[in-house]
Write a protein that holds these residues in place. Structure first.
Motif, mmCIF file in Angstrom:
data_model
loop_
_atom_site.group_PDB
_atom_site.id
_atom_site.type_symbol
_atom_site.label_atom_id
_atom_site.label_comp_id
_atom_site.label_asym_id
_atom_site.label_seq_id
_atom_site.Cartn_x
_atom_site.Cartn_y
_atom_site.Cartn_z
ATOM 1 N N LEU A 115 0.831 -1.210 0.000
ATOM 2 C CA LEU A 115 0.000 0.000 0.000
ATOM 3 C C LEU A 115 0.861 1.254 0.000
ATOM 4 C CD1 LEU A 115 -2.780 -1.092 2.504
ATOM 5 C CD2 LEU A 115 -3.045 -0.700 0.045
ATOM 6 N N GLU B 211 -1.053 4.526 -1.242
ATOM 7 C CA GLU B 211 -2.361 4.399 -0.590
ATOM 8 C C GLU B 211 -2.286 4.651 0.916
ATOM 9 O OE1 GLU B 211 -5.247 3.827 -2.171
ATOM 10 O OE2 GLU B 211 -4.211 3.818 -4.094
ATOM 11 N N THR B 212 -1.241 5.267 1.404
ATOM 12 C CA THR B 212 -1.105 5.554 2.836
ATOM 13 C C THR B 212 -1.071 7.057 3.038
ATOM 14 O OG1 THR B 212 1.310 5.449 2.711
ATOM 15 C CG2 THR B 212 0.159 3.412 3.277
ATOM 16 N N PRO C 131 -2.232 3.098 6.319
ATOM 17 C CA PRO C 131 -3.210 2.946 5.250
ATOM 18 C C PRO C 131 -4.596 3.414 5.712
ATOM 19 C CG PRO C 131 -2.717 0.818 6.240
ATOM 20 C CD PRO C 131 -1.800 1.818 6.872
ATOM 21 N N GLN D 245 -8.427 0.468 2.714
ATOM 22 C CA GLN D 245 -7.246 -0.207 2.234
ATOM 23 C C GLN D 245 -6.725 -1.244 3.235
ATOM 24 O OE1 GLN D 245 -7.500 3.140 2.115
ATOM 25 N NE2 GLN D 245 -7.697 3.459 -0.092
#
Length: 134
Positions: A116, A121-122, A128, A132
């Protein structure tokens, strides 16, 4: 201040409050006959005992179990290095053997978080989002 004094300072107020609030928190059952006059002193004694034990429990949580300095103590099932009776005391103080083992699914967790993070995506701290992480 001695540990017994500290424990008493915590135990007595908690016990008094618990004893006084017990009829409010635990009202008597409305079914059946009430206690006889001979049973009332025993019930009061039980209530006092419960309140004092609650106060002692709270003081134990606050202060822990008092171990006098210099008392050898250890795990009752022995020490991995063969110390007798499970006691391990060093002249310089206390010795603690600590082992860390990863939880069974730790590798998968770090792979997911790393993936991630690589995909962006963090958040800024590397955590996260809720969707996610699921």
């Amino acid at each position: 201040m001695k540990t017994r004094t500290k424990a008493t300072i915590i135990t007595v107020p908690v016990a008094v409050v618990a004893f006084l609030l017990s009829p409010i928190l635990f009202p008597p059952a409305e079914v059946g006959a009430g206690p006889t006059s001979a049973q009332i002193p025993l019930l009061v004694l039980l209530g006092v005992g419960d309140a004092v034990l609650l106060g002692l429990g709270v003081s134990f949580l606050v202060f822990g179990y008092p171990v006098p300095p210099g008392t050898p103590h250890g795990h009752p099932h022995g020490h991995p290095h063969g110390h007798p009776h499970g006691m391990c005391s060093e002249a310089a103080g206390v010795r603690v053997d600590w082992q860390m083992r990863p939880a069974p699914r730790t590798e998968g967790f770090f792979e997911s978080v790393w993936g991630l993070a690589q995909d962006g995506e963090t958040d800024q701290s590397g955590r996260p989002g809720l969707l996610q992480a699921a």
